[in-house]
Design a protein around this motif. Sequence first.
Motif, PDB file in Angstrom:
ATOM      1  N   ASN A   1      31.495  71.415   3.617  1.00  0.00           N
ATOM      2  CA  ASN A   1      31.566  72.620   2.792  1.00  0.00           C
ATOM      3  C   ASN A   1      32.385  72.416   1.529  1.00  0.00           C
ATOM      4  O   ASN A   1      32.072  72.990   0.480  1.00  0.00           O
ATOM      5  CB  ASN A   1      32.139  73.782   3.611  1.00  0.00           C
ATOM      6  CG  ASN A   1      31.069  74.467   4.435  1.00  0.00           C
ATOM      7  OD1 ASN A   1      30.267  75.211   3.913  1.00  0.00           O
ATOM      8  ND2 ASN A   1      31.035  74.172   5.716  1.00  0.00           N
ATOM      9  N   LEU A   2      33.434  71.617   1.606  1.00  0.00           N
ATOM     10  CA  LEU A   2      34.270  71.348   0.427  1.00  0.00           C
ATOM     11  C   LEU A   2      33.711  70.202  -0.417  1.00  0.00           C
ATOM     12  O   LEU A   2      34.230  69.936  -1.496  1.00  0.00           O
ATOM     13  CB  LEU A   2      35.697  71.000   0.867  1.00  0.00           C
ATOM     14  CG  LEU A   2      36.484  72.099   1.567  1.00  0.00           C
ATOM     15  CD1 LEU A   2      37.854  71.576   2.004  1.00  0.00           C
ATOM     16  CD2 LEU A   2      36.644  73.317   0.676  1.00  0.00           C
ATOM     17  N   ARG A   3      32.684  69.538   0.081  1.00  0.00           N
ATOM     18  CA  ARG A   3      32.142  68.328  -0.542  1.00  0.00           C
ATOM     19  C   ARG A   3      33.268  67.322  -0.801  1.00  0.00           C
ATOM     20  O   ARG A   3      33.426  66.740  -1.874  1.00  0.00           O
ATOM     21  CB  ARG A   3      31.372  68.639  -1.817  1.00  0.00           C
ATOM     22  CG  ARG A   3      30.159  67.710  -1.984  1.00  0.00           C
ATOM     23  CD  ARG A   3      29.388  67.898  -3.262  1.00  0.00           C
ATOM     24  NE  ARG A   3      29.030  69.268  -3.536  1.00  0.00           N
ATOM     25  CZ  ARG A   3      28.798  69.734  -4.762  1.00  0.00           C
ATOM     26  NH1 ARG A   3      28.899  68.945  -5.808  1.00  0.00           N
ATOM     27  NH2 ARG A   3      28.452  70.992  -4.952  1.00  0.00           N
ATOM     28  N   ALA A   4      34.100  67.138   0.255  1.00  0.00           N
ATOM     29  CA  ALA A   4      35.261  66.247   0.174  1.00  0.00           C
ATOM     30  C   ALA A   4      34.829  64.811  -0.101  1.00  0.00           C
ATOM     31  O   ALA A   4      33.756  64.374   0.330  1.00  0.00           O
ATOM     32  CB  ALA A   4      36.063  66.320   1.469  1.00  0.00           C
ATOM     33  N   GLY A   5      35.711  64.100  -0.776  1.00  0.00           N
ATOM     34  CA  GLY A   5      35.410  62.718  -1.132  1.00  0.00           C
ATOM     35  C   GLY A   5      35.237  61.813   0.068  1.00  0.00           C
ATOM     36  O   GLY A   5      34.324  60.984   0.102  1.00  0.00           O
TER      37      GLY A   5
ATOM     38  N   PRO B   1      25.953  63.893   8.941  1.00  0.00           N
ATOM     39  CA  PRO B   1      25.251  62.976   8.030  1.00  0.00           C
ATOM     40  C   PRO B   1      25.609  63.158   6.554  1.00  0.00           C
ATOM     41  O   PRO B   1      25.331  62.274   5.742  1.00  0.00           O
ATOM     42  CB  PRO B   1      23.767  63.307   8.251  1.00  0.00           C
ATOM     43  CG  PRO B   1      23.704  64.058   9.526  1.00  0.00           C
ATOM     44  CD  PRO B   1      25.006  64.764   9.659  1.00  0.00           C
ATOM     45  N   TYR B   2      26.223  64.278   6.215  1.00  0.00           N
ATOM     46  CA  TYR B   2      26.474  64.590   4.809  1.00  0.00           C
ATOM     47  C   TYR B   2      27.923  64.368   4.384  1.00  0.00           C
ATOM     48  O   TYR B   2      28.285  64.668   3.245  1.00  0.00           O
ATOM     49  CB  TYR B   2      26.064  66.040   4.526  1.00  0.00           C
ATOM     50  CG  TYR B   2      24.623  66.281   4.869  1.00  0.00           C
ATOM     51  CD1 TYR B   2      23.603  65.679   4.142  1.00  0.00           C
ATOM     52  CD2 TYR B   2      24.274  67.076   5.961  1.00  0.00           C
ATOM     53  CE1 TYR B   2      22.270  65.874   4.483  1.00  0.00           C
ATOM     54  CE2 TYR B   2      22.945  67.279   6.298  1.00  0.00           C
ATOM     55  CZ  TYR B   2      21.955  66.673   5.555  1.00  0.00           C
ATOM     56  OH  TYR B   2      20.637  66.860   5.896  1.00  0.00           O
ATOM     57  N   VAL B   3      28.743  63.841   5.298  1.00  0.00           N
ATOM     58  CA  VAL B   3      30.158  63.613   4.991  1.00  0.00           C
ATOM     59  C   VAL B   3      30.439  62.112   4.967  1.00  0.00           C
ATOM     60  O   VAL B   3      30.232  61.432   5.976  1.00  0.00           O
ATOM     61  CB  VAL B   3      31.059  64.295   6.051  1.00  0.00           C
ATOM     62  CG1 VAL B   3      32.533  63.973   5.795  1.00  0.00           C
ATOM     63  CG2 VAL B   3      30.833  65.803   6.055  1.00  0.00           C
ATOM     64  N   PRO B   4      30.927  61.585   3.848  1.00  0.00           N
ATOM     65  CA  PRO B   4      31.356  60.184   3.844  1.00  0.00           C
ATOM     66  C   PRO B   4      32.584  60.040   4.763  1.00  0.00           C
ATOM     67  O   PRO B   4      33.580  60.737   4.572  1.00  0.00           O
ATOM     68  CB  PRO B   4      31.735  59.920   2.380  1.00  0.00           C
ATOM     69  CG  PRO B   4      31.149  61.039   1.595  1.00  0.00           C
ATOM     70  CD  PRO B   4      31.074  62.208   2.525  1.00  0.00           C
ATOM     71  N   TRP B   5      32.496  59.176   5.757  1.00  0.00           N
ATOM     72  CA  TRP B   5      33.608  59.033   6.690  1.00  0.00           C
ATOM     73  C   TRP B   5      33.747  57.587   7.128  1.00  0.00           C
ATOM     74  O   TRP B   5      32.807  56.790   7.027  1.00  0.00           O
ATOM     75  CB  TRP B   5      33.424  59.940   7.914  1.00  0.00           C
ATOM     76  CG  TRP B   5      32.317  59.525   8.847  1.00  0.00           C
ATOM     77  CD1 TRP B   5      30.998  59.848   8.747  1.00  0.00           C
ATOM     78  CD2 TRP B   5      32.438  58.674   9.989  1.00  0.00           C
ATOM     79  NE1 TRP B   5      30.289  59.264   9.757  1.00  0.00           N
ATOM     80  CE2 TRP B   5      31.149  58.541  10.547  1.00  0.00           C
ATOM     81  CE3 TRP B   5      33.510  58.022  10.608  1.00  0.00           C
ATOM     82  CZ2 TRP B   5      30.901  57.773  11.682  1.00  0.00           C
ATOM     83  CZ3 TRP B   5      33.268  57.259  11.740  1.00  0.00           C
ATOM     84  CH2 TRP B   5      31.977  57.146  12.272  1.00  0.00           C
TER      85      TRP B   5
END
Length: 199
Positions: free
Chosen positions: A52-56, A95-99
């Motif tokens: 939701n925050l489009r975190a890095g 799938p949408y969060v770089p981790w």
Amino acid sequence: MKTPRPLSTDELVARKPEPEDFAALPRAPLHLVLADVRGLANVGLVFRLCDNLRAGHLWLCGITGHPPYPGDPRDPEIAARCDREIRRTAVMAVPYVPWSYRADALQVVRERKAAGDTIVVVEQAEGALPLHEAPLAAPVTLVLGHERTGVDPAILAETDIALELPVYGMANSINVAMTAGIVGYELVRRTKGFGLSPL
């Protein structure tokens, strides 16, 4: 004033870009580090928040549970259970969060500090500032620790800002994922949404 009308799921989905277009969008100058967070529900909720925050980037460190990754050394049954429990609260966010998984949270914190991030640790500690007094600005790496023992003292030693959320009730603290959400959206407020356009 016109009475607000709730948007339908179809209307909300129609707002979203295709996954490949989403992947090309700029991300917030915000990294989150979960250092030895035990609860898989917390991990899933933080994935959802990061989406939701489009975190890095989201860094899952130490004993923090994480989804499987190529070369994952864990027993396949354990990896599958972690994945299942995290995705239950993450809903569709993973799938949408770089981790990344990293064994050593301190090393991640030092790398982010060297990259120019302000290191913000949320911890009930002597000298910690209440959230409303903390001078928050991006780029920032936000560190949250173990639900009972908190953030390791070695990480606290690297901290630029230690902040705590005031507690007005009998419970000692606020849940890890809730804390991340409160601080994350306070950063949104102070940075005017990191300069990103909402979807």
